[in-house]
Design a protein around this motif. Structure first.
Motif, PDB file in Angstrom:
ATOM      1  N   VAL A 181     -52.670   6.225 -29.048  1.00 14.40           N
ATOM      2  CA  VAL A 181     -51.667   6.901 -29.871  1.00 14.40           C
ATOM      3  C   VAL A 181     -50.782   5.872 -30.566  1.00 14.40           C
ATOM      4  N   GLN A 182     -50.395   4.845 -29.838  1.00 15.32           N
ATOM      5  CA  GLN A 182     -49.577   3.782 -30.435  1.00 15.32           C
ATOM      6  C   GLN A 182     -50.313   3.119 -31.597  1.00 15.32           C
ATOM      7  N   SER A 183     -51.595   2.860 -31.416  1.00 16.19           N
ATOM      8  CA  SER A 183     -52.382   2.226 -32.481  1.00 16.19           C
ATOM      9  C   SER A 183     -52.457   3.127 -33.712  1.00 16.19           C
ATOM     10  N   THR A 184     -52.631   4.434 -33.488  1.00 13.24           N
ATOM     11  CA  THR A 184     -52.688   5.381 -34.601  1.00 13.24           C
ATOM     12  C   THR A 184     -51.357   5.417 -35.344  1.00 13.24           C
ATOM     13  N   ILE A 185     -50.260   5.432 -34.587  1.00 13.82           N
ATOM     14  CA  ILE A 185     -48.934   5.445 -35.205  1.00 13.82           C
ATOM     15  C   ILE A 185     -48.716   4.176 -36.010  1.00 13.82           C
ATOM     16  N   LEU A 186     -49.108   3.046 -35.457  1.00 10.82           N
ATOM     17  CA  LEU A 186     -48.940   1.782 -36.168  1.00 10.82           C
ATOM     18  C   LEU A 186     -49.750   1.788 -37.460  1.00 10.82           C
ATOM     19  N   GLU A 187     -50.966   2.309 -37.392  1.00 12.29           N
ATOM     20  CA  GLU A 187     -51.825   2.359 -38.572  1.00 12.29           C
ATOM     21  C   GLU A 187     -51.231   3.249 -39.664  1.00 12.29           C
ATOM     22  N   ARG A 188     -50.658   4.389 -39.265  1.00 11.73           N
ATOM     23  CA  ARG A 188     -50.149   5.346 -40.245  1.00 11.73           C
ATOM     24  C   ARG A 188     -48.735   5.050 -40.722  1.00 11.73           C
ATOM     25  N   CYS A 189     -47.956   4.373 -39.898  1.00  8.79           N
ATOM     26  CA  CYS A 189     -46.529   4.240 -40.198  1.00  8.79           C
ATOM     27  C   CYS A 189     -46.066   2.822 -40.525  1.00  8.79           C
ATOM     28  N   SER A 190     -46.890   1.827 -40.298  1.00  9.76           N
ATOM     29  CA  SER A 190     -46.439   0.447 -40.462  1.00  9.76           C
ATOM     30  C   SER A 190     -46.068   0.104 -41.894  1.00  9.76           C
ATOM     31  N   SER A 191     -46.638   0.813 -42.865  1.00 14.29           N
ATOM     32  CA  SER A 191     -46.365   0.503 -44.271  1.00 14.29           C
ATOM     33  C   SER A 191     -45.420   1.501 -44.930  1.00 14.29           C
ATOM     34  N   LEU A 192     -44.820   2.401 -44.158  1.00 14.64           N
ATOM     35  CA  LEU A 192     -43.902   3.389 -44.728  1.00 14.64           C
ATOM     36  C   LEU A 192     -42.630   2.719 -45.248  1.00 14.64           C
ATOM     37  N   SER A 193     -42.110   3.257 -46.326  1.00 16.08           N
ATOM     38  CA  SER A 193     -40.870   2.743 -46.906  1.00 16.08           C
ATOM     39  C   SER A 193     -39.687   3.587 -46.444  1.00 16.08           C
ATOM     40  N   LEU A 194     -38.485   3.157 -46.799  1.00 12.13           N
ATOM     41  CA  LEU A 194     -37.296   3.910 -46.434  1.00 12.13           C
ATOM     42  C   LEU A 194     -37.276   5.283 -47.103  1.00 12.13           C
ATOM     43  N   ASN A 195     -37.933   5.404 -48.232  1.00  6.66           N
ATOM     44  CA  ASN A 195     -38.004   6.703 -48.906  1.00  6.66           C
ATOM     45  C   ASN A 195     -38.865   7.703 -48.141  1.00  6.66           C
ATOM     46  N   GLU A 196     -39.615   7.214 -47.152  1.00  2.80           N
ATOM     47  CA  GLU A 196     -40.498   8.078 -46.374  1.00  2.80           C
ATOM     48  C   GLU A 196     -39.999   8.302 -44.953  1.00  2.80           C
ATOM     49  N   LEU A 197     -38.754   7.965 -44.696  1.00  2.00           N
ATOM     50  CA  LEU A 197     -38.163   8.212 -43.384  1.00  2.00           C
ATOM     51  C   LEU A 197     -38.260   9.690 -43.026  1.00  2.00           C
ATOM     52  N   ALA A 198     -38.555   9.982 -41.758  1.00  2.00           N
ATOM     53  CA  ALA A 198     -38.698  11.378 -41.345  1.00  2.00           C
ATOM     54  C   ALA A 198     -38.448  11.514 -39.849  1.00  2.00           C
ATOM     55  N   GLN A 199     -38.181  12.748 -39.419  1.00  2.00           N
ATOM     56  CA  GLN A 199     -38.057  13.107 -38.009  1.00  2.00           C
ATOM     57  C   GLN A 199     -39.185  14.103 -37.713  1.00  2.00           C
ATOM     58  N   PRO A 200     -40.363  13.641 -37.316  1.00  2.00           N
ATOM     59  CA  PRO A 200     -41.507  14.546 -37.134  1.00  2.00           C
ATOM     60  C   PRO A 200     -41.449  15.398 -35.872  1.00  2.00           C
ATOM     61  N   ALA A 201     -40.502  15.112 -34.975  1.00  2.00           N
ATOM     62  CA  ALA A 201     -40.373  15.899 -33.742  1.00  2.00           C
ATOM     63  C   ALA A 201     -38.930  16.384 -33.619  1.00  2.00           C
ATOM     64  N   PRO A 202     -38.532  17.365 -34.439  1.00  2.00           N
ATOM     65  CA  PRO A 202     -37.118  17.784 -34.472  1.00  2.00           C
ATOM     66  C   PRO A 202     -36.613  18.373 -33.161  1.00  2.00           C
ATOM     67  N   LEU A 203     -37.499  18.968 -32.359  1.00  2.00           N
ATOM     68  CA  LEU A 203     -37.038  19.523 -31.083  1.00  2.00           C
ATOM     69  C   LEU A 203     -36.529  18.428 -30.155  1.00  2.00           C
ATOM     70  N   ILE A 204     -37.176  17.276 -30.176  1.00  2.00           N
ATOM     71  CA  ILE A 204     -36.713  16.163 -29.353  1.00  2.00           C
ATOM     72  C   ILE A 204     -35.311  15.749 -29.794  1.00  2.00           C
ATOM     73  N   ASP A 205     -35.081  15.728 -31.091  1.00  2.00           N
ATOM     74  CA  ASP A 205     -33.762  15.399 -31.615  1.00  2.00           C
ATOM     75  C   ASP A 205     -32.725  16.425 -31.163  1.00  2.00           C
ATOM     76  N   LEU A 206     -33.114  17.704 -31.154  1.00  2.00           N
ATOM     77  CA  LEU A 206     -32.185  18.756 -30.724  1.00  2.00           C
ATOM     78  C   LEU A 206     -31.893  18.660 -29.228  1.00  2.00           C
ATOM     79  N   PHE A 207     -32.921  18.409 -28.420  1.00  2.00           N
ATOM     80  CA  PHE A 207     -32.685  18.240 -26.981  1.00  2.00           C
ATOM     81  C   PHE A 207     -31.721  17.089 -26.730  1.00  2.00           C
ATOM     82  N   GLY A 208     -31.962  15.976 -27.405  1.00  2.00           N
ATOM     83  CA  GLY A 208     -31.108  14.802 -27.222  1.00  2.00           C
ATOM     84  C   GLY A 208     -29.665  15.076 -27.588  1.00  2.00           C
ATOM     85  N   ALA A 209     -29.451  15.928 -28.597  1.00  2.00           N
ATOM     86  CA  ALA A 209     -28.090  16.229 -29.043  1.00  2.00           C
ATOM     87  C   ALA A 209     -27.277  16.974 -27.993  1.00  2.00           C
TER      88      ALA A 209
END
Length: 221
Positions: A181-209
């Protein structure tokens, strides 16, 4: 010291950056009954990793760009992290990382970063500071991104052990199983720019809040 030894030192659990004080929202999710078995825990950890890929790796990449300015990236991260618990955690970890590395590695740029934090001209969010710090230490970007994901996984797995959600051996096995999973994330996300910032797991963000409203707390987040 070669980059390889630096990466090993930074990855060591003895390196004092304060990451083990945080659970990435796992403590709140567990107390609310959202993480009650092994499959749910694995799903939660995968969500944390994807959050790191889409919400942190772009900052690391931006920090390595020619002419990158810490104050500008710091301000973007401050605006991006609207969850007060996640924002506070990011600031705490970023300041601790810079303070620790400035004391350990004799580099003038690290000293300037640390001085800016003490002068309060930098909020010092974790992801941008991680990028700038490792760039100063001459760790290649790909290794920096790998290390960031490794620390994210290790931190939440360690929190799961201390919360009694699984044992140490099970945590290590889970960490091994999530390498793909880490390798897949690195492959898909390593070249993302700041314009592509995202929160793909919003429930985790809500739990943390909700962490500050827990009746009892072992972690800061």
């Amino acid at each position: 010291m070669t980059n390889r030894w630096r990466v090993l030192q930074l990855a060591d659990s003895a390196f004092p950056t304060g990451g083990f004080s945080h659970s990435s929202g796992l403590e709140a999710a567990a107390q609310q009954g959202e993480v009650s078995d092994a499959p749910a825990l694995r799903t939660f950890i995968e969500g944390v990793l994807w959050q790191a890929g889409h919400g942190a790796l772009p900052f690391l990449r931006a920090a390595y760009a020619p002419g990158a300015e810490p104050t500008k990236l710091d301000a973007v991260c401050e605006a991006f992290l609207s969850n007060h618990v996640a924002n506070r955690t990011s600031r705490t970890q970023g300041r601790t990382l810079v303070a620790t590395t400035a004391r350990i590695f004799p580099d003038e740029e690290l000293q300037r970063l640390h001085a800016a934090i003490r002068a309060r001209t930098l909020v010092a969010h974790y992801a941008p500071m991680f990028g700038f710090t490792l760039r100063v230490l001459e760790v290649p970007l790909e290794q920096t991104q790998e290390l960031f994901l490794h620390l994210a996984l290790r931190g939440v797995a360690s929190a799961a052990v201390r919360l009694g959600l699984l044992g140490p051996h099970e945590a290590q096995r889970l960490q091994h199983e999530l390498a793909g999973v880490q390798s897949t994330i690195l492959e898909r996300c390593s070249s993302l720019s700041l314009n592509e910032l995202a929160q793909p797991a919003p429930l985790i963000d809500l739990f943390g809040a909700t962490h500050d409203r827990l009746y009892s707390r072992l972690f800061q987040s």
